[in-house]
Write an enzyme that holds these catalytic residues in place. Sequence first.
Site, PDB file in Angstrom:
ATOM      1  N   SER A  97       0.867  -1.174   0.000  1.00  0.00           N
ATOM      2  CA  SER A  97       0.000   0.000   0.000  1.00  0.00           C
ATOM      3  C   SER A  97       0.903   1.223   0.000  1.00  0.00           C
ATOM      4  CB  SER A  97      -0.940   0.008   1.204  1.00  0.00           C
ATOM      5  OG  SER A  97      -0.229  -0.070   2.420  1.00  0.00           O
ATOM      6  N   GLU A 135       1.264   5.638   0.512  1.00  0.00           N
ATOM      7  CA  GLU A 135       0.691   6.840   1.113  1.00  0.00           C
ATOM      8  C   GLU A 135       1.119   8.085   0.348  1.00  0.00           C
ATOM      9  OE1 GLU A 135       0.392   7.251   5.447  1.00  0.00           O
ATOM     10  OE2 GLU A 135       1.554   9.114   5.212  1.00  0.00           O
TER      11      GLU A 135
END
Length: 307
Positions: free
Chosen positions: A31, A33
């Site tokens: 993931s 950010e």
Amino acid sequence: MSRAERQYFHAKELERINHDFASLSGNVNLSFEFFPPNSNEMNSILWNSIKKLEPLQPDFVSVTYGAGASTRERTHGVIEKILTETSLNAVPHLTCIDATESEIETIAHRYWELGVRHIVALRGDKPDERSHTGDFNYATDLIYKLKSLYDFDISVAAYPEVHPEALNAQADLDNLKRKVDAGANRAITQFFFNSESFLRFRDKCAQNSIDVDLVPGILPVTNFIQLLKFARFTQVEIPGWMQKLYQGLDQDLITRQLIASHIAIEQVKLLSKEGIKNFHFYTLNRADLTYAICHSLGRRECFAAAS
């Protein structure tokens, strides 16, 4: 070392690297950010980065939320554009300090209608030297409120080297346990560079019945001077070996990038061997280094297409 010995050494090293990467391919979940841009130039950089990383098919991409909700509308705008113009799962950060209950309800309704099903729920930074005026004191309060409205998937923050405001390590663990009991599904950690700190933290979480997934936060460091400033107020340990690696490289970006990728890759390899499967990369809105690291770890566009 003779030429034959060097060739043998390089062949064995290549074999080791190939073995390590083969064992990681398909076993590492990613993931990323991002933060909302504050200028046209930064907006272009952000969207170029998102487009470059999109083919790696991360589990989700999160977008930060400034102190005191200072970037609220920019965060909303980035989330909406990701959802409508990419194939990515967009996950907004949401802070509650200085927010009213009505404001949180409005934001939650807006996100749910937009298709958001996952939120990173945070307390947020306390206002400078004054009492806040909102209806929420802790991230736990925000989690309870969000869960009362919709069945959001909730991520929260965790601190392997203890939150700077915590009384002690046990108090910090107790706070994380309260967030999990309130309905958090996973905890994404503050960045760290001593992997043993993360592994000890994982053990302590298990001892305290904190049974959600702990996702290591990985920060590739190209600006070591800036990192030292971050570390002072986050209380993240900067190992001596790391300082030596960056020593004398203030004017050598390329070498700093190579070192940053090496450190991040070794972190992921070590933690993967310890059973960690999910990793959250703090991209700082710059895709090239994160893309290269993920490529080296076996997460590639061709892999994504075949999976």
